[in-house]
Design an enzyme around this catalytic site. Structure first.
Site, PDB file in Angstrom:
ATOM      1  N   GLU A 481      18.066  15.391 -48.071  1.00 13.75           N
ATOM      2  CA  GLU A 481      18.926  15.704 -46.929  1.00 13.75           C
ATOM      3  C   GLU A 481      18.146  16.187 -45.703  1.00 13.75           C
ATOM      4  OE1 GLU A 481      21.703  18.431 -48.735  1.00 13.75           O
ATOM      5  OE2 GLU A 481      23.000  16.791 -49.385  1.00 13.75           O
ATOM      6  N   GLU A 547      25.230  11.110 -52.871  1.00 21.15           N
ATOM      7  CA  GLU A 547      25.799  12.223 -53.630  1.00 21.15           C
ATOM      8  C   GLU A 547      27.310  12.226 -53.470  1.00 21.15           C
ATOM      9  OE1 GLU A 547      24.203  16.050 -52.694  1.00 21.15           O
ATOM     10  OE2 GLU A 547      22.117  15.435 -52.888  1.00 21.15           O
TER      11      GLU A 547
END
Length: 874
Positions: A481, A547
């Protein structure tokens, strides 16, 4: 007499010319350890063979300080209850508390031509290494992911009795485990894993996993050593799974290291599928020579395919260097012949992955680490990856806050066909993506973590060389991320990867626009937590979602393994708020909201956990089906957050820490079939997804409705077909469902049959009544299954479950392999299917596979309306 003499001469010739093989072995037992502050002597003295170790305790290597303390019963099991709170945290007691000496005695000598090497594959975090009174490293070695190798030939004692001593220091900055993601974030100042300071799925590891966490190896060769071998396979064109194959190209390069004072000449060679490649090589004294061998055009190769798409064919490739008739060294690999490419899909606005020229719809799971305290084993790796195979997934993503996974993990992925997306050691939480009041440093400071950029790059290069020959390794990922600091990022993407592994896709970071263009806002991943099943089907999310996930509570048997009896209290959800027991909270319970109410609520913790399995199955079946329904128009892939837990957490897992599967796994197993029939809850249509490269003709498509009384109504039965790698909608059953489900709910049965009337895909849904409740299930009559369990081999049982014709559906039966004496489940055990429902007058056959099956094994079956029974095995 003449024949006998000839035989003796031939035997002598064979013995004389037999190459002397090198050897590699692991130093994995007989270790001793002690807290460094409790001894005054230095490493030179401690590593002397006569130094007294009588007061030292048994160490676990590979392992950590905390593992040794646990195994010596100095601390309670941190994975049970609130025990972790009873263990001193390094941030409070100081690094010296977990600074330890590790010592190992071993026998080894070297002849005049032999060379002996010591390799430490991973130490967390820094160390000094001593052998027989000599320090091997000139300066303090640092970095969890930077291996060490020493030529110890000249340091070996002539009598063969040697002592290795290593002092291991914790990370330079241990971080305050203050409840934030990665605690206060400063753990990321080191080149180490970040979850050890705590995360939203784990409590902090008290020693931050200080120790000799990976393998310690001794390698013995002749004069020249083979190292850093690189094997690349090219599979040009678009290939099919079956039939003759056009050639594949095999590229092999390596380095030959000669530490001796003399130039050495020899032959470098390998054999692959009956083909031999050789080259005469001269290696100057005290030098390393890079060698690129002649390419091999392998005729009609057996290709390696991802799970559900084709077989995982593997070949041994032993690269040898021979000096005269003596084998100096051999580097053994097992390779899969495949080529991975990626393309930008302009429809979905995301990358798509192709293997051997065929596009693969990615169905993946996020993996943290096998064990949070780094207690790895080949057997556990094999079991965990096998579970992912059984989920019908085809990719595992290694989350960036953990480790570069070990070669043993990749060996299991090679075997079971799981592609791997390997992340490096950074996360948005610790490395500054967001404002976070839990963090010690501001975003600008955290953005530049770790402190030693050169160590990060050097460690990355080391890890790439360690695992790059595995066919399962498909994708590299810069960070979780967030991109890595700019100089590290460009060093990896522009220099290191092209040099060391230029054949794989390198993603900037896990939810980068280069992977999946984020046109929806937000972070580019999620949502997380329980969702309406229709959401998975009807609401478009990120086109290659790295995710996305839901709940994952295991059943009551699992909960009892780590929750004290007094804390087995079910959560209560009222007015948008939870009342949750403290131990459940500590183990990161994630809520089911009011979903259990539709099944009549929960009487107690056992009822709660077991009813949760219905929701688990539905959630993950719906997730994969919903994404698959929009393959190639909305999505090119999805990666579930997450599929396993490395400790006793209560979320995001398809099997628990003890390797006991729950219903999540079998919901995925059903939904992930290569050819799969499914129900779209948004428009009540019946669809089929074909994730194979072949068209399928003459399939019988059946749609049945089954009432709570067991009576069946056929909606349709029609021969159908579907093209390769596609999704197709067939018919709507909206009207039939409205009429049949209003009062009590109904079972919807979807089937694909082949011309032999055998099931290709068999999918049963339980649908609620008009109020959204499962009133029919709550009142369904009981039935008694007829069970036949037959042991068909030392490790396998065939189980046939039959339901009488005049009974209702035998619903949602959990099968377990049990020790009939202890009444404990035998783990790990693998089931061809589980949480099984059997229609009236039908039977289901499953195969149970267990390598450690005792003679006392029995079958336990507990179902919604079949009770709980134990059965003997014939």
């Amino acid at each position: 007499m003449r024949k006998k003499l000839l035989f003796i001469l031939l035997l002598a010739a064979v013995l004389f010319f037999e190459p002397k093989a090198q050897s590699v072995y692991e130093l994995n037992d007989g270790w001793k350890c002690i807290k460094a502050s409790s001894v005054k002597e230095n490493g030179s003295i401690i590593s002397s063979y006569g130094y007294n170790l009588s007061k030292w305790k048994t160490a676990t290597v590979p392992g950590t300080v905390l593992t040794a303390m646990l195994n010596n019963k100095e601390v309670p099991d941190p994975f049970y209850g609130m025990n972790n709170e009873k263990i001193p945290d390094i941030y409070n007691v100081g690094a010296a508390y977990y600074t330890y000496w590790f010592v190992k005695d071993f026998n080894e000598t070297a002849s005049a031509t032999e060379q002996v090497y010591l390799k430490l594959r991973g130490i967390n975090y820094s160390c000094n290494v001593f052998l027989n009174g000599h320090q091997l490293n000139k300066t303090l070695h640092k970095g969890m992911f930077l291996s060490q190798e020493y030529n110890i030939t000249s340091y070996l004692n002539k009598n063969g009795k040697n002592r290795l001593a290593v002092i291991v220091y914790p990370p330079d900055v241990v971080g305050n485990a203050n409840g934030g993601q990665g605690g206060d974030g400063t753990i990321a100042k080191n080149v180490t894993h970040q979850y050890v300071a705590g995360w939203d799925w784990i409590q902090p590891i008290r020693d931050r996993n200080t120790g000799i966490w990976d393998k310690v190896l001794i390698e013995k060769t002749q004069q020249v050593k083979i190292q850093n071998t690189h094997i690349i396979t090219e599979v040009p064109g678009i290939r099919k799974v079956e039939g003759a194959q056009q050639p594949a190209i095999i590229h092999v390069s390596t380095e030959l290291y000669n530490p001796t004072a003399a130039t050495v000449s020899g032959v470098l060679s390998y054999e692959l599928d009956g083909n031999t490649i050789t080259e005469n090589i001269t290696v100057p004294a005290q030098s390393t020579k890079a060698v690129q061998l002649k390419d091999l055009s392998l005729q009609n190769p057996k290709l390696w395919w991802p799970n559900t798409y084709g077989p995982q064919n593997l070949y041994p490739l032993n690269l040898k260097f021979t000096i005269g008739n003596v084998l100096s060294d051999v580097d053994s690999s097992t390779i899969g012949i495949r080529e991975i490419t990626t393309y930008w899909n302009n429809v979905t606005r995301s990358k798509e992955v192709a293997v051997n020229g065929q596009k693969i719809f990615i169905k993946g799971g996020n993996w943290i680490i096998s064990d949070a305290m780094l207690r790895f084993s080949d057997e556990r790796y094999d079991a965990e990856v096998r579970f992912h195979r059984d989920m019908n997934l085809n990719l595992i993503r290694i989350w960036g806050g953990a480790i570069t996974e070990r070669p043993e993990f990749y060996t299991a992925c090679d075997k079971y066909g799981l592609l791997v997306m390997q992340g490096f050691w950074g996360s948005g939480d610790c490395n500054g993506r967001w404002v976070d009041p839990k963090k010690k440093d501001d975003q600008w400071t955290r953005r530049n973590y770790p402190d030693d950029h050169h160590l990060f790059i050097e460690s990355a290069a080391d890890q790439v060389k360690l695992i790059r020959n595995h066919p399962s390794l498909a994708i590299w990922c810069g960070g979780n991320e967030i991109t890595l600091p700019e100089d590290i990022f460009h060093a990896l993407k522009d220099s290191l990867m092209p040099l060391l592994d230029g054949t794989r896709w390198f993603i900037d970071y896990s939810n980068s626009d280069s992977m999946s263009y984020n046109f929806l806002g937000g972070n580019g991943d999620g949502p997380y937590g329980i969702q309406n099943i229709k959401t998975f089907w009807g609401e478009r999310t990120y086109p290659f979602n790295s995710e996305v996930g839901s709940v994952g509570l295991s059943d009551y048997t699992s909960l009892r393994r780590f929750i004290p009896q007094e804390n087995l209290i079910p959560p209560v959800y009222e007015n948008g708020k939870y009342k949750v027991d403290s131990v459940w909270q500590y183990h990161k319970y994630i809520g089911y909201n009011k979903t259990l109410d539709a099944y009549g609520g929960a009487k107690d913790a056992a009822d709660f956990a077991n009813k949760a399995q219905l929701i688990n199955y539905d959630q993950y079946r719906g997730l994969i089906e919903g994404f698959s329904a929009h393959a190639w128009d909305w999505y090119t892939g999805v990666i579930i957050w997450k599929t396993q837990n490395p400790w006793t957490a209560m979320r995001g897992q398809m099997y628990d820490y003890y390797l006991d599967p729950n219903a999540c796994l079998y919901g995925l197993h059903t939904a992930g079939e290569a050819l799969h029939i499914m129900f779209n809850p948004v428009d009540s249509s019946v669809m089929v997804v074909n994730n194979t490269f072949e068209a399928h003709h003459d399939m019988m498509l059946q749609v049945l409705l089954v009432g709570m009384d067991g009576k069946q109504r056929r909606i349709t039965q029609v021969f159908s077909e579907i093209g390769p790698t596609t999704v197709k909608k067939y018919l709507s059953v909206a009207g039939a469902l409205r009429r049949s489900s209003a009062k009590q709910g109904v079972f919807l049965v979807l089937r694909l049959l082949n011309l032999q009337q055998q099931p290709i895909s068999d999918n049963l849904y339980w649908l609620p009544d008009s109020t959204g409740n499962y009133s029919g299930l709550q009142n369904i009559a009981s039935t008694d299954l007829n069970i036949k369990a037959t042991k068909v081999s030392n490790s396998q049982i065939q189980l046939i479950l039959s339901n009488p014709a005049d009974k209702p559906v035998a619903f949602f039966n959990r099968v377990s392999l049990l020790n009939s004496k202890t009444k404990e489940r035998i783990l790990p055990t693998f089931y061809s299917d589980n949480y099984i429902s059997v229609l009236p007058g039908e039977s289901k056959t499953i195969i149970i596979d267990c390598n450690n099956m005792p003679s006392e094994a029995a079958i336990e079956i507990e179902g919604w309306n079949t009770g709980n029974h134990e059965y003997k095995i014939n």
